[in-house]
Design a protein around this motif. Structure first.
Motif, mmCIF file in Angstrom:
data_model
loop_
_atom_site.group_PDB
_atom_site.id
_atom_site.type_symbol
_atom_site.label_atom_id
_atom_site.label_comp_id
_atom_site.label_asym_id
_atom_site.label_seq_id
_atom_site.Cartn_x
_atom_site.Cartn_y
_atom_site.Cartn_z
ATOM 1 N N TRP A 148 0.835 -1.196 0.000
ATOM 2 C CA TRP A 148 0.000 0.000 0.000
ATOM 3 C C TRP A 148 0.875 1.253 0.000
ATOM 4 C CZ3 TRP A 148 -3.028 -2.145 4.742
ATOM 5 C CH2 TRP A 148 -3.733 -3.293 4.359
ATOM 6 N N LEU A 149 1.989 1.193 0.708
ATOM 7 C CA LEU A 149 2.937 2.317 0.693
ATOM 8 C C LEU A 149 3.476 2.557 -0.719
ATOM 9 C CD1 LEU A 149 5.102 2.010 3.924
ATOM 10 C CD2 LEU A 149 3.890 4.041 3.132
ATOM 11 N N GLY B 222 -6.105 12.527 -0.980
ATOM 12 C CA GLY B 222 -6.270 11.264 -0.265
ATOM 13 C C GLY B 222 -5.067 10.349 -0.399
ATOM 14 N N VAL B 223 -4.467 10.317 -1.586
ATOM 15 C CA VAL B 223 -3.276 9.480 -1.793
ATOM 16 C C VAL B 223 -2.129 9.969 -0.907
ATOM 17 C CG1 VAL B 223 -1.465 8.873 -3.464
ATOM 18 C CG2 VAL B 223 -3.862 8.691 -4.116
ATOM 19 N N ALA B 224 -1.908 11.287 -0.898
ATOM 20 C CA ALA B 224 -0.824 11.840 -0.080
ATOM 21 C C ALA B 224 -1.066 11.585 1.414
ATOM 22 C CB ALA B 224 -0.678 13.338 -0.345
ATOM 23 N N HIS C 12 4.028 6.896 -7.999
ATOM 24 C CA HIS C 12 3.191 5.810 -8.507
ATOM 25 C C HIS C 12 1.927 6.394 -9.140
ATOM 26 C CE1 HIS C 12 0.304 2.464 -8.439
ATOM 27 N NE2 HIS C 12 1.374 1.714 -8.613
ATOM 28 N N PRO C 13 1.551 5.930 -10.327
ATOM 29 C CA PRO C 13 0.336 6.437 -10.980
ATOM 30 C C PRO C 13 -0.920 5.791 -10.378
ATOM 31 C CG PRO C 13 1.384 4.803 -12.374
ATOM 32 C CD PRO C 13 2.286 4.983 -11.167
ATOM 33 N N TRP C 14 -1.255 6.181 -9.158
ATOM 34 C CA TRP C 14 -2.339 5.558 -8.414
ATOM 35 C C TRP C 14 -3.653 5.619 -9.182
ATOM 36 C CZ3 TRP C 14 -7.006 6.974 -6.200
ATOM 37 C CH2 TRP C 14 -7.532 6.085 -5.258
ATOM 38 N N ASP C 15 -3.993 6.762 -9.752
ATOM 39 C CA ASP C 15 -5.279 6.909 -10.444
ATOM 40 C C ASP C 15 -5.385 5.972 -11.647
ATOM 41 O OD1 ASP C 15 -3.257 8.603 -11.528
ATOM 42 O OD2 ASP C 15 -4.781 9.778 -12.573
#
Length: 155
Positions: free
Chosen positions: A68-69, A144-146, A76-79
């Motif tokens: 998850w980290l 939210g990601v940050a 990381h291209p989370w979206d």
């Protein structure tokens, strides 16, 4: 959102989104323990929803907190990862959980929050000090990601 009927399968009960509820519980716990933002705030909800999506889409037996980290890291291209996982979900993800995940992703994309300019860091050669005075409107998932990444570090 109302739970889906199983239409007679499994004794005619209701489909309960247990995977989503467990992911949301873990995310809420991590965000509360970190103490980064006030529980109940929009920022807190963005962090919980983002982390819950990450936990759910990594699947049962996934990489856990270390994974998850990595998923929530700045580079990381989370979206794109979330979009791809929702477009081609694992066969093991129940429909009720997937419906909640898709609704959550839509909400995170369509909601904007006023926060420090996190994207402005890229033009300065990478992460560095954030100018808290410079506020911009960000999609909720970006904040939210940050927040979820920092919360995971603190737990």
């Amino acid at each position: 959102m109302l739970p889906e009927s199983t239409n007679g399968a499994g004794g005619g009960g209701l489909a309960v989104p247990m995977d989503w509820l467990c992911a949301e519980y873990v995310a809420d716990d991590v965000m509360r323990i970190s103490g980064l933002v006030a529980p109940g705030s929009l920022e807190f909800r963005a962090g919980v929803r983002t982390l819950a999506l990450t936990v759910l889409l990594d699947g049962p037996g996934g990489p856990g907190p270390d994974g998850w980290l990595r998923r929530t890291a700045h580079d990381h291209p989370w979206d794109a990862w979330v979009t791809a996982r929702l477009a081609a979900p694992s066969a093991a993800t129940p429909a009720a959980d997937l419906a909640l995940a898709r609704d959550t992703w839509r909400l995170l994309r369509n909601t904007e929050l006023r926060a420090a300019d996190l994207a402005g860091l890229a033009g300065f050669g990478g992460p560095g000090p954030v100018d808290e005075e410079r506020q911009v409107w960000l999609p909720a998932w970006q904040l939210g990601v940050a927040l979820s990444h920092l919360a995971l570090h603190l737990c």
